[in-house]
Design an enzyme around this catalytic site. Structure first.
Site, PDB file in Angstrom:
ATOM      1  N   HIS A 297      -7.965  -5.183  -0.206  1.00 34.84           N
ATOM      2  CA  HIS A 297      -6.670  -4.516  -0.080  1.00 34.84           C
ATOM      3  C   HIS A 297      -5.829  -5.118   1.047  1.00 34.84           C
ATOM      4  O   HIS A 297      -4.607  -5.201   0.949  1.00 34.84           O
ATOM      5  CB  HIS A 297      -6.894  -3.025   0.162  1.00 34.84           C
ATOM      6  CG  HIS A 297      -5.645  -2.207   0.163  1.00 34.84           C
ATOM      7  ND1 HIS A 297      -4.791  -2.144  -0.911  1.00 34.84           N
ATOM      8  CD2 HIS A 297      -5.098  -1.409   1.130  1.00 34.84           C
ATOM      9  CE1 HIS A 297      -3.769  -1.344  -0.623  1.00 34.84           C
ATOM     10  NE2 HIS A 297      -3.939  -0.899   0.608  1.00 34.84           N
ATOM     11  N   ASP A 298      -6.467  -5.538   2.108  1.00 34.68           N
ATOM     12  CA  ASP A 298      -5.745  -6.099   3.256  1.00 34.68           C
ATOM     13  C   ASP A 298      -5.091  -7.440   2.966  1.00 34.68           C
ATOM     14  O   ASP A 298      -4.401  -7.986   3.837  1.00 34.68           O
ATOM     15  CB  ASP A 298      -6.688  -6.250   4.455  1.00 34.68           C
ATOM     16  CG  ASP A 298      -6.740  -4.998   5.319  1.00 34.68           C
ATOM     17  OD1 ASP A 298      -5.973  -4.057   5.043  1.00 34.68           O
ATOM     18  OD2 ASP A 298      -7.550  -4.954   6.261  1.00 34.68           O
TER      19      ASP A 298
ATOM     20  N   ASP B  13      -8.829  -6.416  -4.706  1.00 32.41           N
ATOM     21  CA  ASP B  13      -8.431  -5.118  -4.164  1.00 32.41           C
ATOM     22  C   ASP B  13      -8.998  -4.017  -5.058  1.00 32.41           C
ATOM     23  O   ASP B  13      -8.507  -3.790  -6.157  1.00 32.41           O
ATOM     24  CB  ASP B  13      -6.902  -5.034  -4.100  1.00 32.41           C
ATOM     25  CG  ASP B  13      -6.408  -3.735  -3.480  1.00 32.41           C
ATOM     26  OD1 ASP B  13      -7.231  -2.851  -3.166  1.00 32.41           O
ATOM     27  OD2 ASP B  13      -5.178  -3.609  -3.304  1.00 32.41           O
TER      28      ASP B  13
ATOM     29  N   SER C  89       0.838  -1.192   0.000  1.00 33.83           N
ATOM     30  CA  SER C  89       0.000   0.000   0.000  1.00 33.83           C
ATOM     31  C   SER C  89       0.883   1.256   0.000  1.00 33.83           C
ATOM     32  O   SER C  89       1.756   1.406  -0.864  1.00 33.83           O
ATOM     33  CB  SER C  89      -0.943  -0.044   1.207  1.00 33.83           C
ATOM     34  OG  SER C  89      -1.905   0.971   1.145  1.00 33.83           O
TER      35      SER C  89
ATOM     36  N   ARG D 233     -11.780   5.802  10.588  1.00 31.09           N
ATOM     37  CA  ARG D 233     -11.258   4.439  10.544  1.00 31.09           C
ATOM     38  C   ARG D 233     -12.283   3.470   9.969  1.00 31.09           C
ATOM     39  O   ARG D 233     -11.936   2.579   9.188  1.00 31.09           O
ATOM     40  CB  ARG D 233     -10.853   3.992  11.941  1.00 31.09           C
ATOM     41  CG  ARG D 233     -10.328   2.564  12.011  1.00 31.09           C
ATOM     42  CD  ARG D 233      -9.105   2.383  11.130  1.00 31.09           C
ATOM     43  NE  ARG D 233      -8.498   1.078  11.318  1.00 31.09           N
ATOM     44  CZ  ARG D 233      -7.437   0.633  10.657  1.00 31.09           C
ATOM     45  NH1 ARG D 233      -6.856   1.413   9.764  1.00 31.09           N
ATOM     46  NH2 ARG D 233      -6.951  -0.556  10.892  1.00 31.09           N
TER      47      ARG D 233
END
Length: 385
Positions: free
Chosen positions: A355-356, A322, A157, A227
């Site tokens: 994405h994680d 992602d 990232s 968050r």
């Protein structure tokens, strides 16, 4: 902290602090006369100092990438899946360094640090920093550690963006750049997500224009919402459907605005826990660094021209689910590298985790990552020989 560490963990680690007394000129036009960086190291630096790897953290990361602290910590570092004996970034082969970047809130100089000019925390007066600023400071850290050249600079990232910037700005000091789930610059949609997150923080009544330290409060609600929003973008629809579906916490509708669905409860938990470990001013800074990243801007908006400075070999990895930094963005990087006639390997990993995924030990990802780092290790041994 576990009684017995796993055999593939680096085990107990202690952060180190270094103060660099040389001034650093920042892209925003301001100068920090000196600055403090907190970092951790894993493994052993070889006699020729050729086996060092720099790990660059993402938006909410820090220097604690692997192992355990001695503070009753129950969770290991954020990239425990990748760093340790026998793992892709094998600490029996490599000397691994990870630092908390400028502007961070885990010990490096940032908004929570005391401004010597006022005797109070910098707060919103801390300068906005860029990826290029981080790379400059990391180069100074390397100097202090006696590392002339990194065997590799690696990140996912925002960390991957730093790896790319390293290859452009310090071509003689990096042999391999590994950019995972990254992008050559943010899309308008991504900038928009960051702006909504910032507005959630800025509009919190407890923000006090960034001086909330002086009021003994935290912009808790704003940071929590920021968050929660960010976390949604790190996951995929497929992954969320598999993990939560439309499951109700109590098995029935209650017709209220409490967290009825499992996914609501999960996001609130992520928001609550984040508030207790991260600083709101730092979050603002990190999202701006993301927005500003655009290495092509210094080269007539030609990314391939920027990469012509590079001498490193590259590994670029993306993940099918992602959507925050989609495979298409990684392919932009690959095309620019090929146009610049740089050596690049590319892997598109099938994964439902969004994405994680770059943080997880997905078999195909792990195997690809390991194979490339074995190549790096062979080159280290050739250099040492």
């Amino acid at each position: 902290m576990p009684d017995v560490f796993p055999s593939d963990s680096v085990g107990l680690v202690t952060p180190e602090t270094i103060t660099i007394e040389e001034p650093i000129a920042l892209d925003c036009g301001r100068v920090l006369p000196s600055y403090t960086l907190v970092y951790e190291t894993y493994g052993t630096l070889n006699p020729t100092r050729s086996n060092a790897i720099l790990i660059c953290h993402a938006l909410s990361g820090d220097h604690h990438a692997a192992g355990y602290h001695d503070t009753g910590e129950t969770k290991p570092g954020w990239w425990e899946s990748a760093i340790g004996p026998g793992k892709p970034i094998d600490t029996e082969r490599f000397f691994v360094v990870c630092c908390n970047n400028l502007g961070g809130c885990k010990g490096s100089i940032g908004p929570t640090a005391v401004n010597p000019a006022t005797g109070k925390p910098y707060g919103p007066d801390f300068p906005i920093v860029t990826v290029k600023d981080w790379v400059r400071s990391q180069a100074q850290l390397a100097n202090r550690l006696g590392i002339d050249t990194w065997a590799a600079v690696i990140g996912g990232s925002l960390g991957g963006m730093q790896a790319l910037q390293w290859a452009i700005d310090y071509p003689e000091r990096i042999r391999h750049a590994v950019a995972i789930a990254a992008a050559p610059r943010l899309s308008a949609q991504n900038i928009a997500f960051n702006e909504v997150a910032r507005q959630a923080i800025l509009s919190d009544p407890d923000f006090h224009q960034g001086h909330y330290y002086e009021y003994g409060v935290i912009p808790r609600r704003g940071l929590m919402i920021a968050r929660m929003l960010g976390h949604i973008t790190y996951l995929s629809d497929e992954g969320m459907r598999a993990k939560f579906g439309r499951e109700l916490r109590e098995g029935k509708l209650n017709f209220n605005f409490e967290s009825e669905f499992q996914v609501e409860s999960y996001l609130r938990h992520q928001g609550y826990s984040f508030v207790d470990r991260f600083d709101a001013n730092t979050y603002l800074l990190m999202t701006k660094a993301l927005d500003y990243f655009d290495p092509a801007a210094d080269y007539d908006n030609d990314l391939s021209m920027a990469f012509r400075r590079a001498k490193a070999h590259f590994l670029v990895i993306s993940f099918t689910s992602d959507w925050r930094f989609s495979p298409a963005r990684s392919q932009e990087i690959v095309r620019a590298l090929l146009a610049a006639r740089r050596q690049v390997s590319y892997a598109r990993i099938t994964a439902e985790h969004g994405h994680d995924a770059f943080l997880l030990p997905i078999p195909h990802y792990r195997d690809t990552f390991s194979a490339y780092l074995e190549r790096v290790d062979r080159e280290v041994n050739d250099h040492a020989g």
